[in-house]
Design a protein around this motif. Structure first.
Motif, short mmCIF file in Angstrom:
data_model
loop_
_atom_site.label_atom_id
_atom_site.label_comp_id
_atom_site.label_asym_id
_atom_site.label_seq_id
_atom_site.Cartn_x
_atom_site.Cartn_y
_atom_site.Cartn_z
N SER A 16 23.87 16.30 15.68
CA SER A 16 25.06 15.55 16.08
C SER A 16 26.23 15.88 15.15
N SER A 17 27.44 15.61 15.63
CA SER A 17 28.61 15.90 14.79
C SER A 17 29.71 14.88 15.05
N MET A 18 30.75 14.94 14.23
CA MET A 18 31.92 14.06 14.38
C MET A 18 33.17 14.91 14.30
N ASP A 19 34.00 14.81 15.32
CA ASP A 19 35.27 15.53 15.34
C ASP A 19 36.36 14.63 14.75
N HIS A 20 37.46 15.20 14.33
CA HIS A 20 38.62 14.44 13.86
C HIS A 20 39.80 14.95 14.67
N LYS A 21 40.15 14.22 15.74
CA LYS A 21 41.07 14.78 16.74
C LYS A 21 42.54 14.65 16.40
N ARG A 22 42.89 13.61 15.61
CA ARG A 22 44.32 13.40 15.33
C ARG A 22 44.82 14.38 14.29
N ALA A 23 46.12 14.66 14.35
CA ALA A 23 46.70 15.71 13.50
C ALA A 23 46.77 15.32 12.03
N LEU A 24 46.95 14.01 11.74
CA LEU A 24 47.29 13.62 10.38
C LEU A 24 46.20 12.76 9.75
N ASP A 25 46.24 12.67 8.41
CA ASP A 25 45.28 11.84 7.67
C ASP A 25 45.26 10.41 8.21
N GLY A 26 44.10 9.78 8.12
CA GLY A 26 43.97 8.39 8.55
C GLY A 26 44.03 8.25 10.06
N ASP A 27 43.69 9.31 10.80
CA ASP A 27 43.73 9.30 12.27
C ASP A 27 45.10 8.91 12.80
N GLN A 28 46.14 9.42 12.15
CA GLN A 28 47.52 9.22 12.62
C GLN A 28 47.98 10.51 13.30
N GLY A 29 49.12 10.39 13.99
CA GLY A 29 49.72 11.59 14.59
C GLY A 29 49.12 11.90 15.95
N LEU A 30 49.52 13.05 16.48
CA LEU A 30 49.15 13.41 17.85
C LEU A 30 47.70 13.88 17.95
#
Ligand code: AMP
Ligand code: GLY
Length: 419
Positions: free
Chosen positions: A209-223
């Protein structure tokens, strides 16, 4: 053996590096590949969507096996065409790829076969969709039916945003014909888990299993982006959750595809949300995830080509698939501005000892120099015994790689390390 890989991003680089570990593989063609992939494969300037040219190349170069990695050629029938020309291939047929290329198909399959997912309605008419969002529960999620470069999902926090999303998808057709129908669905909450799996249409073998980090910026901020980094394994995905997913989601999905007359062969990707009511499917993908592949395949101990051929030959039940007990982290180095406008053409320097753990996503070779040529440029990966070590090592490697206007998130793996 001669292998052909369709695609040209970091995911394809990870697949190619893994395939090269098999001593029987002497040539790998990447169509089109990229400037970084050129270190590991022969890149050929044929676009991933040019199916007739891909088939012609495979036949004229007597390719023994083809791997089709991206969603577009799969949805366009690349595997159907290659197999019709006598080239054994890895990936689903166009009919089976509908599990990703049509959200309406995927949602109706889940409803029909009792597979847990968000409650939803389908609309082919903008006025009816607008009427629905005027009264439904908020937040609500609006999804274009077809492929939309990963951008066809809008989470509306207000009715105005929901109405605007319906208008832009259905009336303005910002995603083209992908927006002729929309799925409007319940907003779910919980940790997200990506589970890629091998399936030959009969049995399903989940990968780590894995975990993606889709938002552009730290802390899941941004697009939202294609993915700014990944870790594996995902600590939220306990053995109990895994068993429940197998019984309630993975096996029923594979059986449903058989039942519908389009057995799925290839990599079936389950995008899951672990809600308080149990695991639910957020989306299916008909292919390896990017950048999930960059952390999952380095942990595969079994030869990748052997597993892929078992999928094609429908002998996966007799093929043991083994994983390393370690952990992996991939940090994406992007061009500043991504997923919006960004600069290209900056020189990339990668120390020689890091070549093996860098997957190149967007770079071109010019006069022997590697230059940035995309939004996501590199995926810098580390494998270690534990997740904290993998995260630390991936960032130590990022520090040693340079290109002007490089941007990356500093918190890949942080949420996982807090579990
Ligand atoms: P997708 O393009 O289908 O991968 O969706 C992009 C992202 O939107 C997912 O990774 C989720 O974070 C989010 N998302 C999609 N559907 C839902 C939902 N029903 N509830 C909450 N978040 C969602
Ligand atoms: N990383 C998400 C995807 O490949 O769709």
């Amino acid at each position: 053996m001669k292998i052909l890989v369709v695609g040209g991003g970091g995911r394809e680089h990870a697949i190619i590096k893994k395939l090269r570990e098999n001593p029987a593989v002497d040539t790998i063609y990447a169509l089109p590949g990229n400037g970084g992939i050129a270190a590991d494969a022969t890149c050929v300037a044929i676009g991933a969507k040019d199916i007739p040219a891909i088939v012609d190349f495979a036949v004229s170069h007597a390719v023994d096996y083809a791997v089709v990695a991206p969603d577009d050629p799969l949805a366009l029938g690349a595997v159907d065409a290659l197999e019709a020309a006598g080239i054994p291939s890895f990936g689903p047929t166009a009919k089976a790829a509908r599990i990703e290329s049509s959200k309406v198909f995927a949602k109706n399959l889940m409803r029909c076969y009792g597979i847990p997912t968000a409650q939803y309605e389908v609309f082919g008419d903008a006025a009816a969709a607008r009427e629905y969002v005027a009264h439904c529960r908020i937040p609500v999620v609006i999804k274009a039916d077809g492929l939309a470069l990963g951008k066809g999902v809008i989470i509306a926090q207000t009715r105005e945003e929901a109405a605007a999303a319906v208008d832009s998808i259905m009336t303005d057709r910002v995603f083209g014909d992908s927006g002729s129908q929309v799925v409007i669905e319940e907003f779910l909450e919980g940790p997200e888990v990506s589970v890629l799996s091998f399936t030959d249409g009969h049995v399903v073998v989940p990968m780590i299993s894995s975990m993606d980090h889709k938002r552009a910026l730290d802390g899941d901020q941004g697009l939202n982006t294609g993915g700014m980094g990944t870790i594996a394994p995902n600590p939220f995905y306990t053995p109990e959750v895994a068993e429940r997913c197998m019984q309630e989601i993975f096996l029923p999905t594979v059986a449903a595809m058989q039942d519908l007359g389009c057995p799925f062969k290839g990599c079936l990707y389950f995008g899951l949300m672990l809600t308080k009511d149990g695991p639910k499917v957020i989306e299916y993908n008909c292919r390896f995830g990017d950048p999930e592949t960059q952390v999952v395949l380095p942990l595969l101990k079994t030869d990748l080509l052997t597993v892929m051929q078992a999928v094609t030959n429908e002998t996966l039940a007799q093929t043991p698939v083994e994983w390393s007990s370690g952990a992996a982290c991939c940090v994406v180095m992007a061009s500043a501005g991504y997923p919006g406008a960004y600069e290209k053409g900056h020189a990339i320097t990668i120390p020689a000892d890091l070549q093996e753990c860098v997957y190149v996503a967007g770079a071109a070779l010019q006069d022997g120099r590697l230059l940035t040529n995309g939004g996501r440029v590199l995926g810098v990966t580390a494998v270690a015994d534990t997740l904290p070590q993998a995260v630390q090592e991936a960032y130590a490697r990022v520090e040693r790689i340079h290109f002007d206007s490089a941007y990356y998130r500093h918190d890949i793996g942080r949420r996982a390390l807090e579990v």
